[in-house]
Structures are given as structure tokens and as C-alpha cells.
Design a protein around this motif. Structure first.
Motif, PDB file in Angstrom:
ATOM      1  N   HIS A  46       0.825  -1.210   0.000  1.00  0.00           N
ATOM      2  CA  HIS A  46       0.000   0.000   0.000  1.00  0.00           C
ATOM      3  C   HIS A  46       0.860   1.261   0.000  1.00  0.00           C
ATOM      4  N   ARG A  47       1.953   1.254   0.745  1.00  0.00           N
ATOM      5  CA  ARG A  47       2.847   2.405   0.781  1.00  0.00           C
ATOM      6  C   ARG A  47       3.475   2.637  -0.603  1.00  0.00           C
ATOM      7  N   ILE A  48       3.936   1.550  -1.218  1.00  0.00           N
ATOM      8  CA  ILE A  48       4.556   1.659  -2.548  1.00  0.00           C
ATOM      9  C   ILE A  48       3.531   2.158  -3.569  1.00  0.00           C
ATOM     10  N   LEU A  49       2.306   1.629  -3.518  1.00  0.00           N
ATOM     11  CA  LEU A  49       1.263   2.078  -4.446  1.00  0.00           C
ATOM     12  C   LEU A  49       0.936   3.559  -4.233  1.00  0.00           C
ATOM     13  N   ARG A  50       0.887   4.001  -2.977  1.00  0.00           N
ATOM     14  CA  ARG A  50       0.616   5.408  -2.691  1.00  0.00           C
ATOM     15  C   ARG A  50       1.724   6.294  -3.273  1.00  0.00           C
ATOM     16  N   VAL A  51       2.979   5.857  -3.090  1.00  0.00           N
ATOM     17  CA  VAL A  51       4.105   6.628  -3.635  1.00  0.00           C
ATOM     18  C   VAL A  51       4.013   6.667  -5.163  1.00  0.00           C
ATOM     19  N   TYR A  52       3.711   5.524  -5.801  1.00  0.00           N
ATOM     20  CA  TYR A  52       3.583   5.486  -7.261  1.00  0.00           C
ATOM     21  C   TYR A  52       2.442   6.385  -7.735  1.00  0.00           C
ATOM     22  N   ARG A  53       1.312   6.384  -7.005  1.00  0.00           N
ATOM     23  CA  ARG A  53       0.196   7.264  -7.385  1.00  0.00           C
ATOM     24  C   ARG A  53       0.612   8.725  -7.305  1.00  0.00           C
ATOM     25  N   GLU A  54       1.320   9.084  -6.230  1.00  0.00           N
ATOM     26  CA  GLU A  54       1.774  10.471  -6.065  1.00  0.00           C
ATOM     27  C   GLU A  54       2.739  10.844  -7.193  1.00  0.00           C
ATOM     28  N   GLN A  55       3.683   9.955  -7.492  1.00  0.00           N
ATOM     29  CA  GLN A  55       4.637  10.231  -8.570  1.00  0.00           C
ATOM     30  C   GLN A  55       3.926  10.334  -9.917  1.00  0.00           C
ATOM     31  N   PHE A  56       2.944   9.468 -10.152  1.00  0.00           N
ATOM     32  CA  PHE A  56       2.194   9.516 -11.402  1.00  0.00           C
ATOM     33  C   PHE A  56       1.429  10.832 -11.507  1.00  0.00           C
ATOM     34  N   ALA A  57       0.805  11.246 -10.399  1.00  0.00           N
ATOM     35  CA  ALA A  57       0.053  12.508 -10.407  1.00  0.00           C
ATOM     36  C   ALA A  57       0.985  13.685 -10.680  1.00  0.00           C
ATOM     37  N   GLU A  58       2.177  13.682 -10.081  1.00  0.00           N
ATOM     38  CA  GLU A  58       3.148  14.756 -10.329  1.00  0.00           C
ATOM     39  C   GLU A  58       3.587  14.749 -11.796  1.00  0.00           C
ATOM     40  N   CYS A  59       3.865  13.571 -12.325  1.00  0.00           N
ATOM     41  CA  CYS A  59       4.297  13.449 -13.723  1.00  0.00           C
ATOM     42  C   CYS A  59       3.185  13.899 -14.663  1.00  0.00           C
ATOM     43  N   GLN A  60       1.967  13.473 -14.386  1.00  0.00           N
ATOM     44  CA  GLN A  60       0.828  13.855 -15.217  1.00  0.00           C
ATOM     45  C   GLN A  60       0.624  15.363 -15.178  1.00  0.00           C
ATOM     46  N   SER A  61       0.730  15.950 -13.998  1.00  0.00           N
ATOM     47  CA  SER A  61       0.579  17.400 -13.848  1.00  0.00           C
ATOM     48  C   SER A  61       1.668  18.127 -14.624  1.00  0.00           C
ATOM     49  N   SER A  62       2.890  17.619 -14.531  1.00  0.00           N
ATOM     50  CA  SER A  62       4.010  18.229 -15.249  1.00  0.00           C
ATOM     51  C   SER A  62       3.803  18.159 -16.757  1.00  0.00           C
ATOM     52  N   ILE A  63       3.328  17.019 -17.234  1.00  0.00           N
ATOM     53  CA  ILE A  63       3.089  16.858 -18.674  1.00  0.00           C
ATOM     54  C   ILE A  63       1.988  17.811 -19.137  1.00  0.00           C
ATOM     55  N   ILE A  64       0.920  17.915 -18.347  1.00  0.00           N
ATOM     56  CA  ILE A  64      -0.190  18.804 -18.713  1.00  0.00           C
ATOM     57  C   ILE A  64       0.280  20.248 -18.749  1.00  0.00           C
ATOM     58  N   LYS A  65       1.063  20.665 -17.738  1.00  0.00           N
ATOM     59  CA  LYS A  65       1.573  22.039 -17.708  1.00  0.00           C
ATOM     60  C   LYS A  65       2.492  22.296 -18.902  1.00  0.00           C
ATOM     61  N   THR A  66       3.398  21.355 -19.167  1.00  0.00           N
ATOM     62  CA  THR A  66       4.323  21.513 -20.289  1.00  0.00           C
ATOM     63  C   THR A  66       3.562  21.609 -21.602  1.00  0.00           C
ATOM     64  N   PHE A  67       2.573  20.747 -21.796  1.00  0.00           N
ATOM     65  CA  PHE A  67       1.783  20.765 -23.019  1.00  0.00           C
ATOM     66  C   PHE A  67       1.027  22.085 -23.141  1.00  0.00           C
ATOM     67  N   SER A  68       0.467  22.552 -22.033  1.00  0.00           N
ATOM     68  CA  SER A  68      -0.274  23.806 -22.040  1.00  0.00           C
ATOM     69  C   SER A  68       0.635  24.967 -22.406  1.00  0.00           C
ATOM     70  N   VAL A  69       1.809  25.020 -21.780  1.00  0.00           N
ATOM     71  CA  VAL A  69       2.763  26.101 -22.078  1.00  0.00           C
ATOM     72  C   VAL A  69       3.228  26.007 -23.529  1.00  0.00           C
ATOM     73  N   SER A  70       3.513  24.794 -24.002  1.00  0.00           N
ATOM     74  CA  SER A  70       3.958  24.615 -25.390  1.00  0.00           C
ATOM     75  C   SER A  70       2.870  25.045 -26.363  1.00  0.00           C
ATOM     76  N   THR A  71       1.632  24.656 -26.086  1.00  0.00           N
ATOM     77  CA  THR A  71       0.518  25.021 -26.956  1.00  0.00           C
ATOM     78  C   THR A  71       0.331  26.535 -26.979  1.00  0.00           C
ATOM     79  N   HIS A  72       0.394  27.150 -25.811  1.00  0.00           N
ATOM     80  CA  HIS A  72       0.245  28.609 -25.722  1.00  0.00           C
ATOM     81  C   HIS A  72       1.382  29.307 -26.482  1.00  0.00           C
ATOM     82  N   SER A  73       2.613  28.826 -26.268  1.00  0.00           N
ATOM     83  CA  SER A  73       3.767  29.411 -26.949  1.00  0.00           C
ATOM     84  C   SER A  73       3.648  29.231 -28.466  1.00  0.00           C
ATOM     85  N   TYR A  74       3.228  28.046 -28.901  1.00  0.00           N
ATOM     86  CA  TYR A  74       3.056  27.786 -30.331  1.00  0.00           C
ATOM     87  C   TYR A  74       1.980  28.705 -30.907  1.00  0.00           C
ATOM     88  N   GLY A  75       0.883  28.885 -30.171  1.00  0.00           N
ATOM     89  CA  GLY A  75      -0.194  29.771 -30.623  1.00  0.00           C
ATOM     90  C   GLY A  75       0.292  31.207 -30.774  1.00  0.00           C
TER      91      GLY A  75
END
Length: 124
Positions: free
Chosen positions: A51-80
């Protein structure tokens, strides 16, 4: 008397065997209880670790997903913004090109008239 002594001896031997058997059964029961306790503790520890390992993986996945979304948003805005800037620059260049074309067409017509006038003068 001998019969009684033999009977007592047999009873004592049986009693001793029963005590040994009871002692062995108690030791076996204690061993089984200790093994079950260790097994339960191991399973609980394993369960907690999973359970501890799964919680850590979920947190890391959420951070990675958030980072990807922010990067994509910034890239899209910059491209626009870049696309809008380039479109504006193209419009400006087209305007200049059409203005120069009109000026050149006017100069060519003026040159053609002058040349035509010169030819008329030369023929006279």
C-alpha cells in the motif's frame, strides 16, 4: 501384590506417556501459534509495504501527469503566440508586396508611355 505393582507400574508408564504426549502437543500447538503469528505479521507488513509503494507510485504519477499537462499547455500557448506573430508578419509582408507591386506596375506603365512618346518623337 505383584499384580498390583505391575498395574501401578503400567499406570505410571501410561501416565508418563500421556504427559509426554500432552507436552509434545502443547509444544506443537505453541509452534503452530508462533508460525501463524509470524505469517500474519509478515502478511500485514507485506500488505502495508504494498500500500505504501502504491501510494508513492500514485503520487509520482500525479506529479508526472501534472508536469506533462503544464508543459503541453505552455507549449501550446507558446506555439499559438508564435503562429499568431508569424501570421501577422505574413500579412505585413503581403501588404508591402502588393504596395510595391502596384508601384512597380505604375512605374512600368509610366516607362512604357515614356518609351512610346520617345518612339513617336523619333519617328517624326
Amino acid at each position: 501384590l505383584i499384580k498390583y505393582a505391575l498395574q501401578t507400574q503400567r499406570n505410571a508408564a501410561q501416565q508418563s506417556q500421556l504427559q509426554q504426549r500432552s507436552k509434545l502437543e502443547k509444544q506443537l500447538f505453541d509452534l503452530q501459534f508462533a508460525m501463524k503469528s509470524l505469517k500474519d505479521r509478515f502478511q500485514n507488513t507485506l500488505h502495508d509495504n504494498i500500500h505504501r509503494i502504491l501510494r508513492v507510485y500514485r503520487e509520482q504519477f500525479a506529479e508526472c501527469q501534472s508536469s506533462i499537462i503544464k508543459t503541453f499547455s505552455v507549449s501550446t500557448h507558446s506555439y499559438g503566440q508564435t503562429l499568431q506573430h508569424k501570421s501577422e508578419k505574413i500579412r505585413q509582408l503581403e501588404t508591402l508586396l502588393f504596395a510595391n507591386k502596384d508601384r512597380i506596375d505604375g512605374n512600368v506603365q509610366h516607362f512604357d508611355r515614356i518609351q512610346s512618346d520617345n518612339e513617336k518623337l523619333e519617328q517624326q
